[in-house]
Design a protein around this motif. Structure first.
Motif, PDB file in Angstrom:
ATOM      1  N   PRO A  26       0.831  -1.212   0.000  1.00  0.00           N
ATOM      2  CA  PRO A  26       0.000   0.000   0.000  1.00  0.00           C
ATOM      3  C   PRO A  26       0.862   1.257   0.000  1.00  0.00           C
ATOM      4  O   PRO A  26       1.838   1.358   0.743  1.00  0.00           O
ATOM      5  N   GLY A  27       0.530   2.189  -0.871  1.00  0.00           N
ATOM      6  CA  GLY A  27       1.242   3.459  -0.926  1.00  0.00           C
ATOM      7  C   GLY A  27       2.525   3.424  -1.727  1.00  0.00           C
ATOM      8  O   GLY A  27       3.152   4.457  -1.949  1.00  0.00           O
ATOM      9  N   PHE A  28       2.952   2.250  -2.138  1.00  0.00           N
ATOM     10  CA  PHE A  28       4.176   2.136  -2.931  1.00  0.00           C
ATOM     11  C   PHE A  28       3.787   2.102  -4.393  1.00  0.00           C
ATOM     12  O   PHE A  28       3.171   1.156  -4.864  1.00  0.00           O
ATOM     13  N   ASP A  29       4.137   3.179  -5.101  1.00  0.00           N
ATOM     14  CA  ASP A  29       3.768   3.292  -6.506  1.00  0.00           C
ATOM     15  C   ASP A  29       4.980   3.753  -7.312  1.00  0.00           C
ATOM     16  O   ASP A  29       6.085   3.910  -6.769  1.00  0.00           O
ATOM     17  N   VAL A  30       4.780   3.940  -8.606  1.00  0.00           N
ATOM     18  CA  VAL A  30       5.880   4.334  -9.484  1.00  0.00           C
ATOM     19  C   VAL A  30       6.478   5.668  -9.039  1.00  0.00           C
ATOM     20  O   VAL A  30       7.701   5.859  -9.094  1.00  0.00           O
ATOM     21  N   THR A  31       5.639   6.587  -8.584  1.00  0.00           N
ATOM     22  CA  THR A  31       6.147   7.881  -8.114  1.00  0.00           C
ATOM     23  C   THR A  31       7.081   7.699  -6.926  1.00  0.00           C
ATOM     24  O   THR A  31       8.165   8.291  -6.875  1.00  0.00           O
ATOM     25  N   MET A  32       6.683   6.853  -5.978  1.00  0.00           N
ATOM     26  CA  MET A  32       7.529   6.595  -4.808  1.00  0.00           C
ATOM     27  C   MET A  32       8.824   5.909  -5.211  1.00  0.00           C
ATOM     28  O   MET A  32       9.910   6.274  -4.732  1.00  0.00           O
ATOM     29  N   LEU A  33       8.747   4.933  -6.108  1.00  0.00           N
ATOM     30  CA  LEU A  33       9.961   4.252  -6.570  1.00  0.00           C
ATOM     31  C   LEU A  33      10.893   5.236  -7.259  1.00  0.00           C
ATOM     32  O   LEU A  33      12.105   5.217  -7.029  1.00  0.00           O
ATOM     33  N   SER A  34      10.345   6.104  -8.074  1.00  0.00           N
ATOM     34  CA  SER A  34      11.159   7.121  -8.741  1.00  0.00           C
ATOM     35  C   SER A  34      11.848   8.014  -7.722  1.00  0.00           C
ATOM     36  O   SER A  34      13.041   8.337  -7.855  1.00  0.00           O
ATOM     37  N   LYS A  35      11.133   8.417  -6.688  1.00  0.00           N
ATOM     38  CA  LYS A  35      11.734   9.243  -5.627  1.00  0.00           C
ATOM     39  C   LYS A  35      12.859   8.493  -4.920  1.00  0.00           C
ATOM     40  O   LYS A  35      13.903   9.075  -4.608  1.00  0.00           O
ATOM     41  N   LEU A  36      12.661   7.199  -4.670  1.00  0.00           N
ATOM     42  CA  LEU A  36      13.714   6.397  -4.044  1.00  0.00           C
ATOM     43  C   LEU A  36      14.938   6.318  -4.954  1.00  0.00           C
ATOM     44  O   LEU A  36      16.072   6.500  -4.503  1.00  0.00           O
ATOM     45  N   GLU A  37      14.697   6.049  -6.238  1.00  0.00           N
ATOM     46  CA  GLU A  37      15.805   5.904  -7.181  1.00  0.00           C
ATOM     47  C   GLU A  37      16.578   7.204  -7.359  1.00  0.00           C
ATOM     48  O   GLU A  37      17.774   7.174  -7.646  1.00  0.00           O
ATOM     49  N   ASN A  38      15.910   8.321  -7.171  1.00  0.00           N
ATOM     50  CA  ASN A  38      16.560   9.618  -7.349  1.00  0.00           C
ATOM     51  C   ASN A  38      17.041  10.233  -6.035  1.00  0.00           C
ATOM     52  O   ASN A  38      17.525  11.365  -6.020  1.00  0.00           O
ATOM     53  N   GLY A  39      16.905   9.506  -4.933  1.00  0.00           N
ATOM     54  CA  GLY A  39      17.410   9.976  -3.660  1.00  0.00           C
ATOM     55  C   GLY A  39      16.584  11.045  -2.980  1.00  0.00           C
ATOM     56  O   GLY A  39      17.069  11.735  -2.090  1.00  0.00           O
ATOM     57  N   HIS A  40      15.316  11.181  -3.374  1.00  0.00           N
ATOM     58  CA  HIS A  40      14.459  12.203  -2.780  1.00  0.00           C
ATOM     59  C   HIS A  40      13.780  11.735  -1.497  1.00  0.00           C
ATOM     60  O   HIS A  40      13.167  12.538  -0.794  1.00  0.00           O
ATOM     61  N   CYS A  41      13.866  10.445  -1.204  1.00  0.00           N
ATOM     62  CA  CYS A  41      13.335   9.920   0.059  1.00  0.00           C
ATOM     63  C   CYS A  41      14.023   8.588   0.342  1.00  0.00           C
ATOM     64  O   CYS A  41      14.705   8.041  -0.516  1.00  0.00           O
TER      65      CYS A  41
END
Length: 71
Positions: A26-41
């Motif tokens: 829940p709550g884990f989506d492409v936007t969140m993965l992108s943020k993780l991959e780019n170091g934003h969270c």
């Protein structure tokens, strides 16, 4: 860790959408993965464990800088 997730994902020939579907949290989506991959969270422990499992990776692969810090 930022680019390590992307590197490991690409080594498995997976798109972001495919990894998100496999992780299926829940709550884990492409936007969140992108943020993780780019170091934003940073991932929650639950997301981190799911990524390790689905990418068939170890923590030292996900965080290679930790291993280098002890050399």
């Amino acid at each position: 860790m930022t680019n390590e997730i992307k590197k490991l994902r690409l080594e498995k020939c997976m798109t972001q959408a495919e990894l998100v579907r496999q992780v299926n949290l829940p709550g884990f989506d492409v936007t969140m993965l992108s943020k993780l991959e780019n170091g934003h969270c940073a991932p929650t422990p639950e997301v981190e464990n799911a990524l390790l499992s689905h990418l068939q990776a170890t923590r030292s692969e996900l965080y290679p800088e930790i291993g280098r810090a002890h050399v």
